[in-house]
Write an enzyme that holds these catalytic residues in place. Structure first.
Site, PDB file in Angstrom:
ATOM      1  N   PRO A  65      -3.882  -1.646  -5.915  1.00 13.16           N
ATOM      2  CA  PRO A  65      -2.682  -0.797  -5.825  1.00 13.16           C
ATOM      3  C   PRO A  65      -2.137  -0.311  -7.170  1.00 13.16           C
ATOM      4  O   PRO A  65      -1.206   0.470  -7.214  1.00 13.16           O
ATOM      5  CB  PRO A  65      -1.665  -1.679  -5.104  1.00 13.16           C
ATOM      6  CG  PRO A  65      -2.197  -3.056  -5.176  1.00 13.16           C
ATOM      7  CD  PRO A  65      -3.649  -2.983  -5.381  1.00 13.16           C
ATOM      8  N   LYS A 120      -2.709   4.548  -5.098  1.00 15.88           N
ATOM      9  CA  LYS A 120      -3.594   5.510  -4.440  1.00 15.88           C
ATOM     10  C   LYS A 120      -3.889   5.202  -2.972  1.00 15.88           C
ATOM     11  O   LYS A 120      -4.319   6.077  -2.228  1.00 15.88           O
ATOM     12  CB  LYS A 120      -4.932   5.570  -5.198  1.00 15.88           C
ATOM     13  CG  LYS A 120      -4.832   6.236  -6.542  1.00 15.88           C
ATOM     14  CD  LYS A 120      -4.423   7.699  -6.415  1.00 15.88           C
ATOM     15  CE  LYS A 120      -3.646   8.153  -7.626  1.00 15.88           C
ATOM     16  NZ  LYS A 120      -2.643   9.170  -7.308  1.00 15.88           N
ATOM     17  N   HIS A 133      10.323  11.464  -8.891  1.00 14.68           N
ATOM     18  CA  HIS A 133      10.126  10.861 -10.214  1.00 14.68           C
ATOM     19  C   HIS A 133       9.267  11.783 -11.082  1.00 14.68           C
ATOM     20  O   HIS A 133       8.169  12.148 -10.686  1.00 14.68           O
ATOM     21  CB  HIS A 133       9.440   9.487 -10.091  1.00 14.68           C
ATOM     22  CG  HIS A 133      10.368   8.393  -9.691  1.00 14.68           C
ATOM     23  ND1 HIS A 133      10.139   7.075  -9.995  1.00 14.68           N
ATOM     24  CD2 HIS A 133      11.543   8.422  -9.008  1.00 14.68           C
ATOM     25  CE1 HIS A 133      11.127   6.334  -9.531  1.00 14.68           C
ATOM     26  NE2 HIS A 133      11.996   7.124  -8.912  1.00 14.68           N
TER      27      HIS A 133
HETATM   28  P1  FAS Z   1      -3.592   0.160   7.765  1.00 16.67           P
HETATM   29  O1  FAS Z   1      -4.286  -1.137   7.447  1.00 16.67           O
HETATM   30  O2  FAS Z   1      -2.229   0.406   7.221  1.00 16.67           O
HETATM   31  O3  FAS Z   1      -3.470   0.338   9.358  1.00 16.67           O
HETATM   32  C1  FAS Z   1      -4.535  -0.030  10.204  1.00 16.67           C
HETATM   33  C2  FAS Z   1      -3.956  -0.319  11.579  1.00 16.67           C
HETATM   34  O4  FAS Z   1      -5.048  -0.635  12.466  1.00 16.67           O
HETATM   35  C3  FAS Z   1      -3.029  -1.529  11.566  1.00 16.67           C
HETATM   36  O5  FAS Z   1      -1.821  -1.225  12.229  1.00 16.67           O
HETATM   37  C4  FAS Z   1      -3.819  -2.614  12.301  1.00 16.67           C
HETATM   38  O6  FAS Z   1      -2.991  -3.484  13.053  1.00 16.67           O
HETATM   39  C5  FAS Z   1      -4.697  -1.779  13.221  1.00 16.67           C
HETATM   40  N1  FAS Z   1      -5.929  -2.463  13.640  1.00 16.67           N
HETATM   41  C6  FAS Z   1      -6.692  -3.311  12.906  1.00 16.67           C
HETATM   42  N2  FAS Z   1      -7.741  -3.740  13.643  1.00 16.67           N
HETATM   43  C7  FAS Z   1      -7.639  -3.148  14.873  1.00 16.67           C
HETATM   44  C8  FAS Z   1      -8.412  -3.185  16.058  1.00 16.67           C
HETATM   45  N3  FAS Z   1      -9.509  -3.937  16.140  1.00 16.67           N
HETATM   46  N4  FAS Z   1      -8.010  -2.446  17.122  1.00 16.67           N
HETATM   47  C9  FAS Z   1      -6.885  -1.667  17.037  1.00 16.67           C
HETATM   48  N5  FAS Z   1      -6.102  -1.584  15.937  1.00 16.67           N
HETATM   49  C10 FAS Z   1      -6.490  -2.323  14.871  1.00 16.67           C
HETATM   50  N6  FAS Z   1      -1.192   1.211  -1.221  1.00 16.67           N
HETATM   51  C11 FAS Z   1      -0.465   1.798  -2.197  1.00 16.67           C
HETATM   52  O7  FAS Z   1      -0.634   3.000  -2.426  1.00 16.67           O
HETATM   53  N7  FAS Z   1       0.459   1.056  -2.929  1.00 16.67           N
HETATM   54  C12 FAS Z   1       0.677  -0.273  -2.669  1.00 16.67           C
HETATM   55  O8  FAS Z   1       1.494  -0.921  -3.315  1.00 16.67           O
HETATM   56  C13 FAS Z   1      -0.047  -0.915  -1.652  1.00 16.67           C
HETATM   57  N8  FAS Z   1       0.162  -2.240  -1.346  1.00 16.67           N
HETATM   58  C14 FAS Z   1      -0.585  -2.827  -0.357  1.00 16.67           C
HETATM   59  C15 FAS Z   1      -0.409  -4.192  -0.012  1.00 16.67           C
HETATM   60  C16 FAS Z   1      -1.180  -4.797   0.993  1.00 16.67           C
HETATM   61  C17 FAS Z   1      -0.974  -6.254   1.343  1.00 16.67           C
HETATM   62  C18 FAS Z   1      -2.169  -4.041   1.669  1.00 16.67           C
HETATM   63  C19 FAS Z   1      -3.046  -4.678   2.726  1.00 16.67           C
HETATM   64  C20 FAS Z   1      -2.356  -2.695   1.343  1.00 16.67           C
HETATM   65  C21 FAS Z   1      -1.558  -2.080   0.345  1.00 16.67           C
HETATM   66  N9  FAS Z   1      -1.700  -0.733   0.014  1.00 16.67           N
HETATM   67  C22 FAS Z   1      -0.984  -0.126  -0.949  1.00 16.67           C
HETATM   68  C23 FAS Z   1      -2.639   0.080   0.711  1.00 16.67           C
HETATM   69  C24 FAS Z   1      -2.005   0.484   2.006  1.00 16.67           C
HETATM   70  O9  FAS Z   1      -0.801   1.156   1.775  1.00 16.67           O
HETATM   71  C25 FAS Z   1      -3.033   1.292   2.744  1.00 16.67           C
HETATM   72  O10 FAS Z   1      -3.647   2.255   1.897  1.00 16.67           O
HETATM   73  C26 FAS Z   1      -2.495   1.977   3.961  1.00 16.67           C
HETATM   74  O11 FAS Z   1      -1.862   1.017   4.760  1.00 16.67           O
HETATM   75  C27 FAS Z   1      -3.670   2.651   4.673  1.00 16.67           C
HETATM   76  O12 FAS Z   1      -3.265   3.004   5.920  1.00 16.67           O
HETATM   77  P2  FAS Z   1      -4.288   2.879   7.145  1.00 16.67           P
HETATM   78  O13 FAS Z   1      -5.588   3.500   6.771  1.00 16.67           O
HETATM   79  O14 FAS Z   1      -3.534   3.407   8.312  1.00 16.67           O
HETATM   80  O15 FAS Z   1      -4.598   1.329   7.316  1.00 16.67           O
HETATM   81  C1  PHB Z   2       5.262  -0.026  -4.766  1.00 19.27           C
HETATM   82  O1  PHB Z   2       5.006  -0.827  -3.840  1.00 19.27           O
HETATM   83  O2  PHB Z   2       6.389   0.457  -4.950  1.00 19.27           O
HETATM   84  C2  PHB Z   2       4.152   0.374  -5.710  1.00 19.27           C
HETATM   85  C3  PHB Z   2       2.943  -0.305  -5.657  1.00 19.27           C
HETATM   86  C4  PHB Z   2       1.927   0.064  -6.532  1.00 19.27           C
HETATM   87  C5  PHB Z   2       2.140   1.099  -7.442  1.00 19.27           C
HETATM   88  C6  PHB Z   2       3.348   1.776  -7.479  1.00 19.27           C
HETATM   89  C7  PHB Z   2       4.372   1.405  -6.609  1.00 19.27           C
HETATM   90  O3  PHB Z   2       1.148   1.455  -8.298  1.00 19.27           O
END
Ligand code: FAS
Ligand code: PHB
Length: 391
Positions: A294, A298, A73
């Site tokens: 979000p 980032k 994009h």
């Molecule tokens: P994660 O939370 O993805 O992964 C952590 C892992 O550790 C999980 O698999 C969990 O099960 C595990 N864990 C937890 N506790 C534990 C324990 N005690 N023992 C062992 N394992 C354990 N970012 C964007 O850029 N755009 C978005 O639109 C966006 N939407 C999101 C929506 C939601 C609902 C959430 C919660 C986050 C969103 N994010 C978004 C942010 C998201 O993408 C995170 O930045 C990304 O998942 C970060 O990755 P990790 O640091 O690996 O953390």
């Molecule tokens: C997406 O989930 O596609 C997404 C979320 C937040 C953004 C951009 C894209 O800012």
């Protein structure tokens, strides 16, 4: 399996990517994950990858499908006052761009690579606990199928997200946290319908924020701002589509194709940073260390930046005996984290409805957006943050 060099807590994008980069540097690591692989893959999250993220994934050897299927994009739109205006990333930044490729696919590619290399990952681990990370012999313990396990290591990487055990294992006196909880959430829907536009649309509307995103040319991802305590059960697909249509500009509202949801969920919005990111032999990475709303896309990209810094530092340490990278990890990562926190807070503040902000607050938002589209300098500042600041 009683000893490894790096114990990684969490098999989300941070943990899997760190494991992959360490493997390619010849460093042993074991990942301990609380949930099942299927559960990790079922979470629908990020969609937009910075160029730096794409480059790190390629360096990790998991960039092929992303290169083949990712959508490049060169711009995105901001809609306000009934009109839609484009931020032309390509012309503002000499061709730099973002790639649309779902976090689920990034996670799948990393899981496949780890499995193909036969690397150790413990899923469904209960009662994960961190021990003695303030000394020279850190250890991780867990229970699985009623059996207790213990793993000695040189380093622990806390990649276990916001609700994980790593950050909360640090003594309160050794950690500072900074937090802002926003007075609303995002209600998101995933549906196998063609996107309303070939690029993302971020909409500031009097009824609330809306975002039109996608995962491919046939799968769309939409969000609407909702109440902080919104219940997803109160939103039929039809109610979601009707509300989204009301928040879009006339052209987008006309073009919107609706269909049954594959996934629908409410996410809270918060800004959060823990400082520092290192405690002896424990290093915090990704959502375990920070959260952004979000709006600026980032979250996942910041996690990749942390992994890039820590993997480089650990390679210098284990293969070259250097302490410099691991000593600098926290300050280096935090400098970039806080800039992304600022950008995500700013994007959120100009695009959402803040009831407590009143009429003056809404006029400030429109003034900010009007200024943005009257100034190449302002658009360039937005663009360089959106495509990702340098590591
Ligand atoms: P994660 O939370 O993805 O992964 C952590 C892992 O550790 C999980 O698999 C969990 O099960 C595990 N864990 C937890 N506790 C534990 C324990 N005690 N023992 C062992 N394992 C354990 N970012 C964007 O850029 N755009 C978005 O639109 C966006 N939407 C999101 C929506 C939601 C609902 C959430 C919660 C986050 C969103 N994010 C978004 C942010 C998201 O993408 C995170 O930045 C990304 O998942 C970060 O990755 P990790 O640091 O690996 O953390
Ligand atoms: C997406 O989930 O596609 C997404 C979320 C937040 C953004 C951009 C894209 O800012």
């Amino acid at each position: 399996m009683t000893r490894t060099q790096v114990a990684i807590i969490g098999a989300g994008p941070s943990g899997l990517l760190l494991g992959q980069l360490l493997h390619r540097a010849g460093i042993d690591a074991v990942i301990i994950e609380r949930k099942s692989a299927a559960y990790v893959l079922s979470r629908i999250r990020a969609g937009v990858l910075e160029q730096g993220t794409v480059d790190v994934l390629a360096r990790a050897g998991v960039g092929d499908r992303l290169k083949a299927e990712g959508l490049v994009h060169h711009g995105f739109a901001l809609a306000f006052d009934g009109r839609r205006r484009r931020i032309d990333l390509g012309s503002l930044l000499g061709g730099r761009h973002v790639t649309v490729y779902g976090q689920t696919e990034v996670t799948r590619d990393l899981m496949d690579a780890r499995q193909a290399a036969g690397l150790p990952t413990v899923y469904d681990a209960d009662e994960v606990a961190l021990h003695d990370f303030d000394g020279p012999n850190p250890r991780v313990s867990w229970r699985k199928d009623g059996v207790s396990h213990s793993l000695s290591c040189d380093v622990i990487a806390g990649c276990d997200g916001f609700h994980g055990v790593s950050r909360t294992s640090v003594p309160d006196a050794s950690i500072r946290t900074f937090e802002k909880v926003y007075p609303f959430g995002w209600l998101g829907i995933l549906a196998d319908v063609p996107p309303v536009s070939h690029e993302l649309i971020y909409a500031n509307h009097e009824r609330g924020f809306a975002l039109c995103s996608m995962r491919s040319a046939s799968r769309s991802r939409y969000y609407v701002q909702c109440a902080i305590d919104e219940k997803v059960e109160a939103w039929s697909d039809q109610r979601f589509w009707d509300e989204l249509r009301l928040r879009l500009d006339p052209e987008a509202a006309e073009a919107l194709v609706t269909g049954p949801s594959i996934e629908k969920s409410v996410a809270p919005l918060r800004s959060f940073v823990a400082e520092p990111l290192r405690f002896g032999r424990l290093f915090l990475v990704g959502d375990a260390a920070h959260i952004v709303p979000p709006t600026g896309a980032k979250g996942l990209n910041l996690a990749v930046g942390d992994v890039h810094y820590l993997a480089t530092a650990l390679e210098e340490h284990f293969t070259g005996g250097s302490q410099a990278g691991i000593d600098a990890y926290s300050a280096t990562a935090l400098a970039r984290i806080w800039k992304a926190e600022r950008f995500s807070w700013w994007m959120t503040s100009i695009l959402h409805r803040f009831p407590e902000g009143g009429e003056f607050g809404q006029r400030m938002q429109i003034a900010e957006l009007d200024y943005l589209f009257s100034s190449v300098a302002a658009q360039t500042a937005l663009a360089e943050n959106y495509v990702g600041l340098p590591y």
